[in-house]
Design a protein around this motif. Sequence first.
Motif, PDB file in Angstrom:
ATOM      1  N   TRP A  35       0.827  -1.202   0.000  1.00  0.00           N
ATOM      2  CA  TRP A  35       0.000   0.000   0.000  1.00  0.00           C
ATOM      3  C   TRP A  35       0.862   1.253   0.000  1.00  0.00           C
ATOM      4  CZ3 TRP A  35      -4.808   1.079  -1.138  1.00  0.00           C
ATOM      5  CH2 TRP A  35      -5.757   0.052  -1.137  1.00  0.00           C
ATOM      6  N   ALA A  36       1.972   1.209   0.729  1.00  0.00           N
ATOM      7  CA  ALA A  36       2.892   2.347   0.733  1.00  0.00           C
ATOM      8  C   ALA A  36       3.425   2.599  -0.672  1.00  0.00           C
ATOM      9  CB  ALA A  36       4.036   2.087   1.705  1.00  0.00           C
ATOM     10  N   LEU A  37       3.820   1.525  -1.353  1.00  0.00           N
ATOM     11  CA  LEU A  37       4.324   1.659  -2.720  1.00  0.00           C
ATOM     12  C   LEU A  37       3.252   2.200  -3.653  1.00  0.00           C
ATOM     13  CD1 LEU A  37       6.344  -1.667  -2.971  1.00  0.00           C
ATOM     14  CD2 LEU A  37       7.316   0.634  -3.059  1.00  0.00           C
ATOM     15  N   THR A  38       2.025   1.717  -3.491  1.00  0.00           N
ATOM     16  CA  THR A  38       0.930   2.161  -4.357  1.00  0.00           C
ATOM     17  C   THR A  38       0.646   3.641  -4.166  1.00  0.00           C
ATOM     18  OG1 THR A  38      -0.068  -0.054  -4.260  1.00  0.00           O
ATOM     19  CG2 THR A  38      -1.475   1.752  -4.989  1.00  0.00           C
ATOM     20  N   ILE A  39       0.650   4.105  -2.929  1.00  0.00           N
ATOM     21  CA  ILE A  39       0.382   5.522  -2.646  1.00  0.00           C
ATOM     22  C   ILE A  39       1.509   6.395  -3.186  1.00  0.00           C
ATOM     23  CG2 ILE A  39       0.193   7.220  -0.784  1.00  0.00           C
ATOM     24  CD1 ILE A  39      -1.272   5.041   0.837  1.00  0.00           C
ATOM     25  N   ILE A  40       2.748   5.951  -3.014  1.00  0.00           N
ATOM     26  CA  ILE A  40       3.894   6.703  -3.549  1.00  0.00           C
ATOM     27  C   ILE A  40       3.806   6.797  -5.070  1.00  0.00           C
ATOM     28  CG2 ILE A  40       6.406   6.662  -3.853  1.00  0.00           C
ATOM     29  CD1 ILE A  40       6.500   5.288  -1.047  1.00  0.00           C
ATOM     30  N   GLY A  41       3.489   5.678  -5.714  1.00  0.00           N
ATOM     31  CA  GLY A  41       3.338   5.674  -7.167  1.00  0.00           C
ATOM     32  C   GLY A  41       2.188   6.557  -7.614  1.00  0.00           C
ATOM     33  N   PHE A  42       1.079   6.518  -6.870  1.00  0.00           N
ATOM     34  CA  PHE A  42      -0.097   7.323  -7.224  1.00  0.00           C
ATOM     35  C   PHE A  42       0.225   8.810  -7.161  1.00  0.00           C
ATOM     36  CE2 PHE A  42      -3.899   9.715  -6.199  1.00  0.00           C
ATOM     37  CZ  PHE A  42      -4.833   9.226  -7.098  1.00  0.00           C
ATOM     38  N   ALA A  43       0.922   9.228  -6.113  1.00  0.00           N
ATOM     39  CA  ALA A  43       1.226  10.656  -5.945  1.00  0.00           C
ATOM     40  C   ALA A  43       2.089  11.178  -7.093  1.00  0.00           C
ATOM     41  CB  ALA A  43       1.929  10.875  -4.599  1.00  0.00           C
ATOM     42  N   GLY A  44       3.158  10.436  -7.421  1.00  0.00           N
ATOM     43  CA  GLY A  44       4.007  10.860  -8.536  1.00  0.00           C
ATOM     44  C   GLY A  44       3.284  10.801  -9.859  1.00  0.00           C
ATOM     45  N   GLY A  45       2.469   9.757 -10.050  1.00  0.00           N
ATOM     46  CA  GLY A  45       1.715   9.624 -11.294  1.00  0.00           C
ATOM     47  C   GLY A  45       0.724  10.757 -11.485  1.00  0.00           C
ATOM     48  N   ALA A  46       0.104  11.209 -10.388  1.00  0.00           N
ATOM     49  CA  ALA A  46      -0.847  12.316 -10.484  1.00  0.00           C
ATOM     50  C   ALA A  46      -0.161  13.589 -10.975  1.00  0.00           C
ATOM     51  CB  ALA A  46      -1.503  12.555  -9.121  1.00  0.00           C
ATOM     52  N   VAL A  47       1.054  13.833 -10.488  1.00  0.00           N
ATOM     53  CA  VAL A  47       1.812  15.006 -10.951  1.00  0.00           C
ATOM     54  C   VAL A  47       2.113  14.881 -12.440  1.00  0.00           C
ATOM     55  CG1 VAL A  47       3.996  16.263 -10.737  1.00  0.00           C
ATOM     56  CG2 VAL A  47       2.815  15.445  -8.683  1.00  0.00           C
ATOM     57  N   LEU A  48       2.499  13.682 -12.872  1.00  0.00           N
ATOM     58  CA  LEU A  48       2.792  13.468 -14.285  1.00  0.00           C
ATOM     59  C   LEU A  48       1.539  13.657 -15.147  1.00  0.00           C
ATOM     60  CD1 LEU A  48       5.136  10.360 -13.946  1.00  0.00           C
ATOM     61  CD2 LEU A  48       5.812  12.661 -14.618  1.00  0.00           C
ATOM     62  N   GLY A  49       0.395  13.190 -14.652  1.00  0.00           N
ATOM     63  CA  GLY A  49      -0.849  13.371 -15.393  1.00  0.00           C
ATOM     64  C   GLY A  49      -1.225  14.839 -15.527  1.00  0.00           C
ATOM     65  N   LEU A  50      -1.019  15.601 -14.454  1.00  0.00           N
ATOM     66  CA  LEU A  50      -1.275  17.041 -14.511  1.00  0.00           C
ATOM     67  C   LEU A  50      -0.321  17.717 -15.492  1.00  0.00           C
ATOM     68  CD1 LEU A  50      -1.836  17.798 -10.717  1.00  0.00           C
ATOM     69  CD2 LEU A  50      -3.530  18.140 -12.548  1.00  0.00           C
ATOM     70  N   ALA A  51       0.942  17.277 -15.485  1.00  0.00           N
ATOM     71  CA  ALA A  51       1.930  17.865 -16.391  1.00  0.00           C
ATOM     72  C   ALA A  51       1.543  17.637 -17.847  1.00  0.00           C
ATOM     73  CB  ALA A  51       3.311  17.277 -16.120  1.00  0.00           C
ATOM     74  N   GLY A  91      -2.201  -7.716  -6.257  1.00  0.00           N
ATOM     75  CA  GLY A  91      -1.812  -7.089  -7.501  1.00  0.00           C
ATOM     76  C   GLY A  91      -1.492  -5.621  -7.416  1.00  0.00           C
ATOM     77  N   LEU A  92      -1.716  -4.986  -6.266  1.00  0.00           N
ATOM     78  CA  LEU A  92      -1.329  -3.592  -6.128  1.00  0.00           C
ATOM     79  C   LEU A  92       0.188  -3.470  -6.173  1.00  0.00           C
ATOM     80  CD1 LEU A  92      -3.707  -2.207  -3.356  1.00  0.00           C
ATOM     81  CD2 LEU A  92      -3.646  -1.514  -5.758  1.00  0.00           C
ATOM     82  N   SER A  93       0.679  -2.347  -6.689  1.00  0.00           N
ATOM     83  CA  SER A  93       2.118  -2.134  -6.791  1.00  0.00           C
ATOM     84  C   SER A  93       2.374  -0.656  -7.043  1.00  0.00           C
ATOM     85  CB  SER A  93       2.714  -2.955  -7.948  1.00  0.00           C
ATOM     86  OG  SER A  93       2.223  -2.488  -9.200  1.00  0.00           O
ATOM     87  N   PHE A  94       3.632  -0.271  -7.024  1.00  0.00           N
ATOM     88  CA  PHE A  94       4.010   1.091  -7.366  1.00  0.00           C
ATOM     89  C   PHE A  94       3.516   1.435  -8.772  1.00  0.00           C
ATOM     90  CE2 PHE A  94       6.897   4.000  -9.506  1.00  0.00           C
ATOM     91  CZ  PHE A  94       7.014   5.049  -8.603  1.00  0.00           C
ATOM     92  N   GLY A  95       3.717   0.519  -9.716  1.00  0.00           N
ATOM     93  CA  GLY A  95       3.322   0.764 -11.095  1.00  0.00           C
ATOM     94  C   GLY A  95       1.829   0.942 -11.255  1.00  0.00           C
ATOM     95  N   VAL A  96       1.038   0.108 -10.567  1.00  0.00           N
ATOM     96  CA  VAL A  96      -0.424   0.232 -10.641  1.00  0.00           C
ATOM     97  C   VAL A  96      -0.862   1.567 -10.056  1.00  0.00           C
ATOM     98  CG1 VAL A  96      -2.601  -0.710  -9.788  1.00  0.00           C
ATOM     99  CG2 VAL A  96      -0.820  -2.253 -10.615  1.00  0.00           C
ATOM    100  N   GLY A  97      -0.266   1.942  -8.930  1.00  0.00           N
ATOM    101  CA  GLY A  97      -0.585   3.235  -8.338  1.00  0.00           C
ATOM    102  C   GLY A  97      -0.233   4.381  -9.273  1.00  0.00           C
ATOM    103  N   SER A  98       0.896   4.258  -9.967  1.00  0.00           N
ATOM    104  CA  SER A  98       1.331   5.293 -10.892  1.00  0.00           C
ATOM    105  C   SER A  98       0.355   5.440 -12.058  1.00  0.00           C
ATOM    106  CB  SER A  98       2.736   4.968 -11.412  1.00  0.00           C
ATOM    107  OG  SER A  98       3.197   5.944 -12.307  1.00  0.00           O
TER     108      SER A  98
END
Length: 351
Positions: free
Chosen positions: A9-25, A253-260
């Motif tokens: 879950w920690a990895l998923t949240i970290i991936g989600f946060a960075g991915g959200a910034v990339l999506g906004l960019a 199946g959750l992961s950093f990549g899925v969160g991203s």
Amino acid sequence: MLDNLPDVWALTIIGFAGGAVLGLAARLGRFCTLGAIEDFLYQGSSVRLRMWALAIAVATLGSFALVAAGHLDLSQTIYQQTAWSPPASILGGLLFGYGMSLAGNCGFGALARFGGGDLRSFVIVLVMGVAAYVMLSGPLAAMRVAFVESTTLPTSYLGYADLAASIVGAPVSIIGMAIAACIGVAAFSSNQLRRDKNALIWGCSVGLAIVSGWAGTQWVANTGFSATTVHSHTYTVPLGETLIFLMTASGGGLSFGVGSVFGVLVGAFSGSLIKGHFRWEACEDPRELKRQFLGATLMGFGAVLAVGCTIGQGISAFSVLAFSAPVTFAAIFAGAALGLRQLITGFSTSY
């Protein structure tokens, strides 16, 4: 807060946060590899390409600052743990770049456009995710492994910074930050980029999102209880991982990549609402759909062969100065240039 969460879950949240910034960019900053290449080749503008270089510079500076602080071990990163095959980087990059031009987007770009309501990009995401797994662990996996193993370049160095450090005798972190500074100076040499505050803000934001991936996954690897590969954002295999998660979530199946991936979708959706650009779009031309299907397949094959996409190799691998990064990115550029020429002007020459 993350200390009390399971590692996954920690990895998923970290991936989600960075991915959200990339999506906004992508939606607010028009951060797009294919668009940058097309602007450079056919519009005479290097702003978006320099914006990409700025993102690389910030990501590299941040990554090697983490190395200096002891918060990133280059030997644990995925690009250093994977044997480098120059032919695989070149061939995979060419396939990816050419496929990107046919599809009209890379995997990251397709996610961002899907977040804005483009259903054509949803097809690209699906096909690319499936194609990636066909090459990664499906019918083509054995052929890929045999090709990579037979063409691997043996080296004991952890990328260009480690190689340069062994020559000049300086710390790896100092070499890495010096290279980052040079890339940044090259990006800032354009008056157009210096005057474009939007490009500056979002270029830096993308670089910081990549750094957050390295810092977060390294932290989980150091403090968690499960085996964790240290990596940052990339959008090829994670597309397939996300499809598997959506179909088999009860089994994990959750992961950093899925969160991203989910982060990019949410960031892109939010950005499209902010800009007032969200609208549903579909493909009306079967020829366009056929081209996108073929392009997405080539991207899935190529990115797995090259161990990364425009984000994975183009920024994440670049940020740790992996040997594969500039070679793969140059091949992606060449493949995209070839595909764009075919689509825009054709190959015939009249005298």
